[in-house]
Design a protein around this motif. Structure first.
Motif, PDB file in Angstrom:
ATOM      1  N   TYR A 126      -8.315   8.744  -1.011  1.00 34.76           N
ATOM      2  CA  TYR A 126      -7.087   7.959  -1.157  1.00 34.76           C
ATOM      3  C   TYR A 126      -7.160   6.549  -0.574  1.00 34.76           C
ATOM      4  O   TYR A 126      -6.720   5.604  -1.233  1.00 34.76           O
ATOM      5  CB  TYR A 126      -5.885   8.710  -0.570  1.00 34.76           C
ATOM      6  N   ALA A 145       0.831  -1.203   0.000  1.00 39.29           N
ATOM      7  CA  ALA A 145       0.000   0.000   0.000  1.00 39.29           C
ATOM      8  C   ALA A 145       0.868   1.257   0.000  1.00 39.29           C
ATOM      9  O   ALA A 145       0.561   2.230  -0.694  1.00 39.29           O
ATOM     10  CB  ALA A 145      -0.937  -0.012   1.206  1.00 39.29           C
ATOM     11  N   VAL A 175      -6.491   3.289  -3.010  1.00 38.71           N
ATOM     12  CA  VAL A 175      -5.449   2.279  -2.757  1.00 38.71           C
ATOM     13  C   VAL A 175      -6.082   0.892  -2.670  1.00 38.71           C
ATOM     14  O   VAL A 175      -5.578  -0.070  -3.256  1.00 38.71           O
ATOM     15  CB  VAL A 175      -4.637   2.612  -1.491  1.00 38.71           C
ATOM     16  N   GLN A 201      -5.299  -2.282  -5.076  1.00 37.80           N
ATOM     17  CA  GLN A 201      -4.878  -3.571  -4.545  1.00 37.80           C
ATOM     18  C   GLN A 201      -5.780  -4.694  -5.047  1.00 37.80           C
ATOM     19  O   GLN A 201      -5.294  -5.768  -5.408  1.00 37.80           O
ATOM     20  CB  GLN A 201      -4.887  -3.537  -2.998  1.00 37.80           C
ATOM     21  N   ILE A 237       2.139   1.789  -3.480  1.00 37.54           N
ATOM     22  CA  ILE A 237       1.050   2.287  -4.329  1.00 37.54           C
ATOM     23  C   ILE A 237       0.870   3.782  -4.084  1.00 37.54           C
ATOM     24  O   ILE A 237       0.799   4.574  -5.025  1.00 37.54           O
ATOM     25  CB  ILE A 237      -0.268   1.528  -4.067  1.00 37.54           C
ATOM     26  N   ARG A 238       0.799   4.174  -2.809  1.00 37.74           N
ATOM     27  CA  ARG A 238       0.626   5.595  -2.483  1.00 37.74           C
ATOM     28  C   ARG A 238       1.756   6.440  -3.069  1.00 37.74           C
ATOM     29  O   ARG A 238       1.524   7.494  -3.656  1.00 37.74           O
ATOM     30  CB  ARG A 238       0.541   5.790  -0.966  1.00 37.74           C
TER      31      ARG A 238
END
Length: 171
Positions: A157, A140, A161, A165, A143-144
Motif C-alpha cells: 500500500y 495520501a 499510494v 501520487q 487516495i487510501r
C-alpha cells in the motif's frame, strides 16, 4: 414409482437460453461477442477476448482485482454482465499504454515497486486511473480511502499510494 408406492414428481425440463450477441468497444476496438446471458464482463474479457490482465480474485466484488474502466468509470467487472455493457467503452490494463509507451500509472508502479506478487496490480492501476479522472483525491489519506476497494494481500500500500501520487503530479 418410489419405494413408498407413490409416483415420483414430474421433472421439469428447463430450456437453456441461447447465446446473446453483444457489441463492446474494448481498448478502443469494436468487438462482437456471442455470450451466454449470465457471462460476466470479467469472463468475457478473459475467456472470450484473452485479455488476462484483468484478474478473477474473489468473484464477489470485494477485492478489486477485476477492476476495469467502463466509460472512464472504474467498476468491478465480476459484478456486471457483459450484455449490460452493450456499446460501452471498456478499458483494461492492456489498453492503458499508448503507442508502445506505458501509461504514467504503469510507469509509476514500476518506479515505486508498487507490487510484489502482481496479482492485484492491474486492478490497482485501472482503479487509480479512474480515481485520477474523478479528481477527488488530493492527499495520501484521500487516495487510501478512495482506493480501499482494491486489496493487496502483499501489503504494498505505501508504494501504491506513492505511485498514484507520482502519476497525479504528472497528469
Amino acid at each position: 414409482m418410489t419405494h413408498s408406492g407413490t409416483a415420483a414428481p414430474a421433472r421439469r425440463i428447463t430450456a437453456v437460453p441461447e447465446k446473446i450477441p453483444v457489441t463492446l468497444s474494448v481498448n478502443g476496438k469494436p468487438v462482437k461477442l456471442l455470450v451466454a446471458p449470465w457471462t460476466t464482463l470479467l469472463d468475457a474479457l478473459r475467456d472470450h477476448l484473452n485479455l488476462t490482465g484483468t484478474k478473477k480474485g474473489c468473484d464477489h466484488g470485494q477485492c478489486g482485482a477485476c477492476t476495469v474502466l467502463v466509460g472512464g468509470r472504474r467498476i468491478n467487472s465480476c459484478l456486471t454482465l457483459a450484455v449490460m455493457q452493450e456499446d460501452s467503452e471498456i478499458t483494461t490494463v492492456e489498453g492503458l499504454a499508448r503507442d508502445g509507451e506505458l501509461h504514467p500509472l504503469q510507469q509509476a508502479f514500476i518506479d515505486h515497486d508498487a507490487f510484489q506478487c502482481g496479482y492485484c496490480t492491474s486492478g490497482q492501476i485501472c482503479s487509480a486511473a479512474g480515481l485520477i479522472a474523478e479528481g477527488k483525491a488530493r492527499t495520501a489519506d484521500e487516495i487510501r480511502e478512495l482506493m480501499s476497494g482494491n486489496i493487496c494481500r502483499c501489503g504494498a500500500y505505501p508504494n501504491i499510494v506513492a505511485a498514484i501520487q507520482q502519476a497525479m503530479e504528472r497528469s
